[in-house]
Each structure stands twice: as C-alpha cells, then as structure tokens.
Design a protein around this motif. Structure first.
Motif, PDB file in Angstrom:
ATOM      1  N   SER A   1       0.855  -1.194   0.000  1.00 46.43           N
ATOM      2  CA  SER A   1       0.000   0.000   0.000  1.00 46.43           C
ATOM      3  C   SER A   1       0.883   1.232   0.000  1.00 46.43           C
ATOM      4  CB  SER A   1      -0.886   0.001   1.253  1.00 46.43           C
ATOM      5  OG  SER A   1      -1.676  -1.165   1.311  1.00 46.43           O
ATOM      6  N   PRO A   2       0.298   2.402  -0.266  1.00 46.39           N
ATOM      7  CA  PRO A   2       1.124   3.620  -0.223  1.00 46.39           C
ATOM      8  C   PRO A   2       1.793   3.780   1.144  1.00 46.39           C
ATOM      9  CG  PRO A   2      -1.032   4.085  -1.156  1.00 46.39           C
ATOM     10  CD  PRO A   2      -1.088   2.686  -0.614  1.00 46.39           C
ATOM     11  N   HIS A   3       3.064   4.158   1.111  1.00 47.85           N
ATOM     12  CA  HIS A   3       3.795   4.395   2.356  1.00 47.85           C
ATOM     13  C   HIS A   3       3.361   5.720   2.978  1.00 47.85           C
ATOM     14  CE1 HIS A   3       6.939   4.593   5.306  1.00 47.85           C
ATOM     15  NE2 HIS A   3       7.489   5.636   4.747  1.00 47.85           N
ATOM     16  N   ARG A   4       3.309   6.757   2.197  1.00 47.53           N
ATOM     17  CA  ARG A   4       2.851   8.080   2.612  1.00 47.53           C
ATOM     18  C   ARG A   4       2.158   8.716   1.410  1.00 47.53           C
ATOM     19  NH1 ARG A   4       3.756   6.518   7.023  1.00 47.53           N
ATOM     20  NH2 ARG A   4       5.222   7.266   8.560  1.00 47.53           N
ATOM     21  N   PRO A   5       1.283   9.701   1.641  1.00 49.67           N
ATOM     22  CA  PRO A   5       0.501  10.252   0.525  1.00 49.67           C
ATOM     23  C   PRO A   5       1.242  11.228  -0.397  1.00 49.67           C
ATOM     24  CG  PRO A   5      -0.164  11.274   2.592  1.00 49.67           C
ATOM     25  CD  PRO A   5       0.823  10.187   2.940  1.00 49.67           C
ATOM     26  N   LYS A   6       2.366  11.765  -0.008  1.00 48.20           N
ATOM     27  CA  LYS A   6       3.037  12.770  -0.847  1.00 48.20           C
ATOM     28  C   LYS A   6       3.724  12.112  -2.039  1.00 48.20           C
ATOM     29  CE  LYS A   6       3.300  16.101   2.721  1.00 48.20           C
ATOM     30  NZ  LYS A   6       3.686  16.318   4.027  1.00 48.20           N
ATOM     31  N   ALA A   7       3.788  12.821  -3.154  1.00 52.08           N
ATOM     32  CA  ALA A   7       4.270  12.282  -4.431  1.00 52.08           C
ATOM     33  C   ALA A   7       5.686  11.714  -4.350  1.00 52.08           C
ATOM     34  CB  ALA A   7       4.202  13.354  -5.515  1.00 52.08           C
ATOM     35  N   ALA A   8       6.562  12.321  -3.581  1.00 53.35           N
ATOM     36  CA  ALA A   8       7.945  11.857  -3.517  1.00 53.35           C
ATOM     37  C   ALA A   8       8.061  10.453  -2.911  1.00 53.35           C
ATOM     38  CB  ALA A   8       8.811  12.837  -2.731  1.00 53.35           C
ATOM     39  N   TYR A   9       7.026   9.988  -2.220  1.00 56.50           N
ATOM     40  CA  TYR A   9       7.027   8.651  -1.623  1.00 56.50           C
ATOM     41  C   TYR A   9       6.476   7.579  -2.569  1.00 56.50           C
ATOM     42  CZ  TYR A   9       7.738  10.799   3.005  1.00 56.50           C
ATOM     43  OH  TYR A   9       8.227  11.481   4.081  1.00 56.50           O
ATOM     44  N   ALA A  10       6.167   7.927  -3.803  1.00 55.25           N
ATOM     45  CA  ALA A  10       5.471   7.005  -4.712  1.00 55.25           C
ATOM     46  C   ALA A  10       6.215   5.695  -4.951  1.00 55.25           C
ATOM     47  CB  ALA A  10       5.181   7.689  -6.044  1.00 55.25           C
ATOM     48  N   THR A  11       7.529   5.688  -4.825  1.00 53.31           N
ATOM     49  CA  THR A  11       8.287   4.456  -5.070  1.00 53.31           C
ATOM     50  C   THR A  11       8.556   3.664  -3.793  1.00 53.31           C
ATOM     51  OG1 THR A  11      10.397   5.613  -4.958  1.00 53.31           O
ATOM     52  CG2 THR A  11       9.380   5.393  -7.145  1.00 53.31           C
ATOM     53  N   SER A  12       7.877   4.030  -2.719  1.00 51.85           N
ATOM     54  CA  SER A  12       7.956   3.296  -1.455  1.00 51.85           C
ATOM     55  C   SER A  12       6.582   2.731  -1.138  1.00 51.85           C
ATOM     56  CB  SER A  12       8.394   4.219  -0.318  1.00 51.85           C
ATOM     57  OG  SER A  12       9.691   4.709  -0.548  1.00 51.85           O
ATOM     58  N   VAL A  13       6.539   1.516  -0.595  1.00 51.21           N
ATOM     59  CA  VAL A  13       5.275   0.894  -0.211  1.00 51.21           C
ATOM     60  C   VAL A  13       5.367   0.395   1.220  1.00 51.21           C
ATOM     61  CG1 VAL A  13       4.615   0.216  -2.557  1.00 51.21           C
ATOM     62  CG2 VAL A  13       5.939  -1.375  -1.132  1.00 51.21           C
ATOM     63  N   GLU A  14       4.212   0.284   1.851  1.00 49.08           N
ATOM     64  CA  GLU A  14       4.121  -0.366   3.150  1.00 49.08           C
ATOM     65  C   GLU A  14       3.496  -1.731   2.924  1.00 49.08           C
ATOM     66  OE1 GLU A  14       2.131   0.257   7.544  1.00 49.08           O
ATOM     67  OE2 GLU A  14       2.610   2.018   6.347  1.00 49.08           O
ATOM     68  N   THR A  15       4.103  -2.749   3.478  1.00 49.49           N
ATOM     69  CA  THR A  15       3.608  -4.103   3.265  1.00 49.49           C
ATOM     70  C   THR A  15       3.030  -4.670   4.556  1.00 49.49           C
ATOM     71  OG1 THR A  15       5.771  -5.086   3.751  1.00 49.49           O
ATOM     72  CG2 THR A  15       5.290  -4.559   1.440  1.00 49.49           C
ATOM     73  N   SER A  16       2.136  -5.632   4.382  1.00 53.64           N
ATOM     74  CA  SER A  16       1.584  -6.324   5.542  1.00 53.64           C
ATOM     75  C   SER A  16       1.117  -7.711   5.135  1.00 53.64           C
ATOM     76  CB  SER A  16       0.433  -5.530   6.179  1.00 53.64           C
ATOM     77  OG  SER A  16      -0.613  -5.362   5.250  1.00 53.64           O
ATOM     78  N   VAL A  17       1.052  -8.592   6.122  1.00 50.59           N
ATOM     79  CA  VAL A  17       0.583  -9.960   5.937  1.00 50.59           C
ATOM     80  C   VAL A  17      -0.382 -10.281   7.068  1.00 50.59           C
ATOM     81  CG1 VAL A  17       1.237 -12.398   5.944  1.00 50.59           C
ATOM     82  CG2 VAL A  17       2.719 -10.751   4.842  1.00 50.59           C
ATOM     83  N   TYR A  18      -1.511 -10.871   6.716  1.00 49.73           N
ATOM     84  CA  TYR A  18      -2.480 -11.354   7.707  1.00 49.73           C
ATOM     85  C   TYR A  18      -2.822 -12.791   7.356  1.00 49.73           C
ATOM     86  CZ  TYR A  18      -3.125  -6.605   9.351  1.00 49.73           C
ATOM     87  OH  TYR A  18      -2.922  -5.368   9.895  1.00 49.73           O
ATOM     88  N   LEU A  19      -2.764 -13.668   8.343  1.00 42.70           N
ATOM     89  CA  LEU A  19      -3.053 -15.086   8.138  1.00 42.70           C
ATOM     90  C   LEU A  19      -4.235 -15.525   8.984  1.00 42.70           C
ATOM     91  CD1 LEU A  19       0.564 -16.534   8.302  1.00 42.70           C
ATOM     92  CD2 LEU A  19      -0.761 -15.961   6.261  1.00 42.70           C
ATOM     93  N   ALA A  20      -5.019 -16.445   8.444  1.00 38.88           N
ATOM     94  CA  ALA A  20      -6.062 -17.072   9.254  1.00 38.88           C
ATOM     95  C   ALA A  20      -5.375 -17.722  10.450  1.00 38.88           C
ATOM     96  CB  ALA A  20      -6.811 -18.111   8.422  1.00 38.88           C
ATOM     97  N   PRO A  21      -5.964 -17.657  11.639  1.00 35.99           N
ATOM     98  CA  PRO A  21      -5.292 -18.204  12.829  1.00 35.99           C
ATOM     99  C   PRO A  21      -4.805 -19.640  12.646  1.00 35.99           C
ATOM    100  CG  PRO A  21      -7.229 -16.968  13.479  1.00 35.99           C
ATOM    101  CD  PRO A  21      -7.252 -17.036  11.973  1.00 35.99           C
ATOM    102  N   GLU A  22      -5.565 -20.467  11.967  1.00 33.77           N
ATOM    103  CA  GLU A  22      -5.172 -21.863  11.775  1.00 33.77           C
ATOM    104  C   GLU A  22      -4.101 -22.036  10.696  1.00 33.77           C
ATOM    105  OE1 GLU A  22      -8.680 -21.063   9.079  1.00 33.77           O
ATOM    106  OE2 GLU A  22      -8.137 -20.542  11.135  1.00 33.77           O
ATOM    107  N   ALA A  23      -3.744 -20.960  10.002  1.00 29.12           N
ATOM    108  CA  ALA A  23      -2.751 -21.036   8.927  1.00 29.12           C
ATOM    109  C   ALA A  23      -1.376 -20.530   9.351  1.00 29.12           C
ATOM    110  CB  ALA A  23      -3.246 -20.248   7.712  1.00 29.12           C
ATOM    111  N   THR A  24      -1.231 -20.078  10.588  1.00 23.74           N
ATOM    112  CA  THR A  24       0.065 -19.560  11.028  1.00 23.74           C
ATOM    113  C   THR A  24       1.062 -20.686  11.225  1.00 23.74           C
ATOM    114  OG1 THR A  24      -0.571 -19.607  13.354  1.00 23.74           O
ATOM    115  CG2 THR A  24      -1.003 -17.561  12.156  1.00 23.74           C
TER     116      THR A  24
END
Length: 175
Positions: free
Chosen positions: A79-102
């Motif tokens: 997802s976008p790291h920050r909203p300003k244009a200079a941050y466009a080449t940076s992303v924030e990542t995340s992972v969510y797993l079903a409890p039984e899939a960890t």
C-alpha cells in the motif's frame, strides 16, 4: 508445497474475496493489537481498501487459498507508504493469516509472490510496521530481507494499553 508443511495457491485478490478478507481482518481488529484499527469493518466499508489494490501497479493484494476448499488462508498487501508524491516508489507491506494457517510457511509464500509482482513495478523500498511483541512477524520480515530501522515507543493505544511499533525496511530490486 511450502517446505512440506502446507499446500496453498497464491493469486491476486478479487472483489469476490471481500467477505472472507473482511472476516479475516476483523479477527485481528477484535482479538489482537496487530492492527491499530479498533472497530470492525463491514464489507461495504472495506470495499474501498480492496479496490485500492488492483492487479497491476505498486499497490497489490495477494491471497493464499487452500487448493481443495478454496478457503482464504491469508493475504499480503503493498500500500502507499505516505501520501506525498515523492514517496510514490515506497510501499508499506503487511501480511495477515487465518489463525489456523500460522506457522505453516504461508506468510513466506505470500511475501515471495508479492515481491515478485513488485519487481515488475517502479518500487524502490518496502516498509513494515510490527506491533510488539510479535516474534513470528519479526522472524518473517527478517528472514525475507527486512532490516530493523527503529521502534516507536508506546505509539498506539488499544485494549487499554500502549503498544510499541518496530519499523522495518527492505530494498527492492530496481527495474
């Protein structure tokens, strides 16, 4: 097959996944400090989030499903790291797993697929914030090449207490 521990298929997320993705995320809203959202989402409220992750571009949604039941086992996003244009080449990542899939290698599988897609895009860095304590997430990010940048002390309040967030960075290959 991931290290002989589980089978999962990874694909881009679609609008038909909205219900299952909303239910999965709401588990973390209700039960954990992994996310700092404090109120559950309806599917309609979560639709904008899903649509902000198209099948191309730097902001992606990858889902892992059980090959037999097609049940969603987890998802990873950029997802976008920050909203300003200079941050466009940076992303924030995340992972969510079903409890039984960890603990089955699915987070690794999801991140590998996500980073393979990001390699096709003009993305320079990935960042991840991890609410502490969360040893499994720290291990996952470290194993996949993220390095610890620093920790924001008591930056979020949920369940009547304050939580620290460690920030991690990963260099991504240039296109």
């Amino acid at each position: 097959m991931v290290s002989g521990r589980t089978e999962a298929q990874v694909r881009p997320g679609t609008e038909t996944d909205l219900g299952a993705l909303t239910d999965l995320y709401n588990h973390y809203v209700r039960e954990t400090a992994v996310t700092f959202d404090t109120a559950e989402f309806t599917q309609e409220a979560r639709r904008h989030w899903l649509l902000s992750h198209p099948e191309d571009g730097p902001h992606r949604l990858m889902v892992a499903t059980d090959p037999d039941s097609r049940r969603i086992l987890g998802y990873a996003t950029s997802s976008p790291h920050r909203p300003k244009a200079a941050y466009a080449t940076s992303v924030e990542t995340s992972v969510y797993l079903a409890p039984e899939a960890t603990g089955r290698g699915i987070g690794t599988l999801l991140y590998i697929a996500l980073f393979a897609e990001l390699a096709k895009e003009d993305v320079h860095r990935a960042y991840a914030g991890i609410a502490l304590p969360n040893e499994a997430s720290v291990r996952l990010h470290t194993r996949l090449g993220f390095r610890h940048l620093g920790t924001f002390g008591e930056v979020g309040r949920k369940f009547g207490r304050y939580w620290d967030v460690a920030w991690y960075e990963k260099e991504l290959p240039s296109r």
